[in-house]
Scaffold this active site. Structure first.
Site, PDB file in Angstrom:
ATOM      1  N   SER A 130       0.841  -1.194   0.000  1.00 32.58           N
ATOM      2  CA  SER A 130       0.000   0.000   0.000  1.00 32.58           C
ATOM      3  C   SER A 130       0.877   1.245   0.000  1.00 32.58           C
ATOM      4  O   SER A 130       1.977   1.237   0.550  1.00 32.58           O
ATOM      5  CB  SER A 130      -0.899   0.010   1.240  1.00 32.58           C
ATOM      6  OG  SER A 130      -1.535   1.264   1.416  1.00 32.58           O
ATOM      7  N   TYR A 146      -2.920  -0.692   9.591  1.00 27.89           N
ATOM      8  CA  TYR A 146      -2.817  -1.144   8.200  1.00 27.89           C
ATOM      9  C   TYR A 146      -1.516  -0.678   7.559  1.00 27.89           C
ATOM     10  O   TYR A 146      -0.773  -1.479   6.971  1.00 27.89           O
ATOM     11  CB  TYR A 146      -4.015  -0.627   7.412  1.00 27.89           C
ATOM     12  CG  TYR A 146      -4.012  -1.009   5.945  1.00 27.89           C
ATOM     13  CD1 TYR A 146      -4.361  -2.301   5.553  1.00 27.89           C
ATOM     14  CD2 TYR A 146      -3.695  -0.075   4.966  1.00 27.89           C
ATOM     15  CE1 TYR A 146      -4.370  -2.648   4.208  1.00 27.89           C
ATOM     16  CE2 TYR A 146      -3.704  -0.416   3.625  1.00 27.89           C
ATOM     17  CZ  TYR A 146      -4.044  -1.704   3.248  1.00 27.89           C
ATOM     18  OH  TYR A 146      -4.056  -2.042   1.912  1.00 27.89           O
TER      19      TYR A 146
END
Length: 228
Positions: A130, A146
């Site tokens: 990400s 995350y």
């Protein structure tokens, strides 16, 4: 025909990656927890072999290994399965951190360790990261768990690329920006992502097949915006 393993294949990006690769004539071992969704995916193409399993459990890992024991080689491993929590750091707890890291890092480590002996020269491991895990990129409130897990995955990618280079197995990480998926909409219902899961699935499937010809050990930002 290549043997390809795709995790998180029951929806979103993983679903589209599986379809794209199967349509190109490759055998796809599609892993996810949802039996009904995996069966629907497998019904689209005979090249898709569904494996219903929770990779964070010992039983799930055993089920995956039992199926993969039957194949003689793994050409491509795409670690796409992920968990996304939108919760501020001070409202998070250590149990939530552990659960997220089980999905986003530890299950990936175990799967790579199992698949590596089955990979031959020219193999490719693609970790789906990400932009939040890229150092210096813009960060967002609620994504500390995350983004931290994806940052760890990026560093793991660099380490494994070095360790696996004598066997000519490439390891890369695609650091994705926002993609319109069910997981993204659940976490950010008011945000409209600029890229569809179908578009990203096509890009990742092409990269998995060809990117390692020129690229190894890289964390590649896949986003319209620059890290900032």
């Amino acid at each position: 025909m290549k043997n390809v393993i795709v995790t998180g294949a029951s929806r979103g990006i993983g679903y589209q990656i599986s379809i794209q690769l199967a349509e190109k004539g490759h055998r796809v071992y599609a892993i996810a927890r949802s039996e009904s969704k995996l069966n629907a995916l497998a019904a689209t193409n005979v090249n898709i072999i569904p494996i219903v399993a929770d990779l964070t459990s010992e039983i799930g890992q055993h089920d995956v290994k039992s199926v993969l024991d039957e194949i003689n080689r793994v050409d491509i491993l795409i670690n796409n399965a992920a968990k996304l929590d939108n919760v501020s750091f001070m409202k998070s707890n250590i149990q939530a951190w552990k659960q997220l890291f089980e999905v986003n890092l530890f299950s990936i480590i175990e799967l790579i360790q199992f698949c590596k002996p089955k990979m031959i020269s020219g193999g490719h491991i693609v970790n789906i990261g990400s932009m939040g895990g890229v150092q210096g990129s813009k960060k967002f409130t609620g994504l500390s768990t995350y983004s931290t897990s994806k940052g760890a995955l990026a560093i793991l990618t660099e380490c494994l690329a070095l360790e696996f280079s004598p066997d000519q197995i490439a390891v890369n990480c695609l650091a994705l920006g926002a993609v319109s998926t069910e997981m993204q909409r659940e976490a950010f219902p008011d945000f409209e992502a600029p890229v569809s899961a179908t578009e990203m699935g096509k890009f990742i499937s092409d990269f998995a097949l060809n990117g390692h010809t020129f690229i190894n050990g890289k964390i590649l930002p896949i986003s319209f915006s620059d890290p900032e």
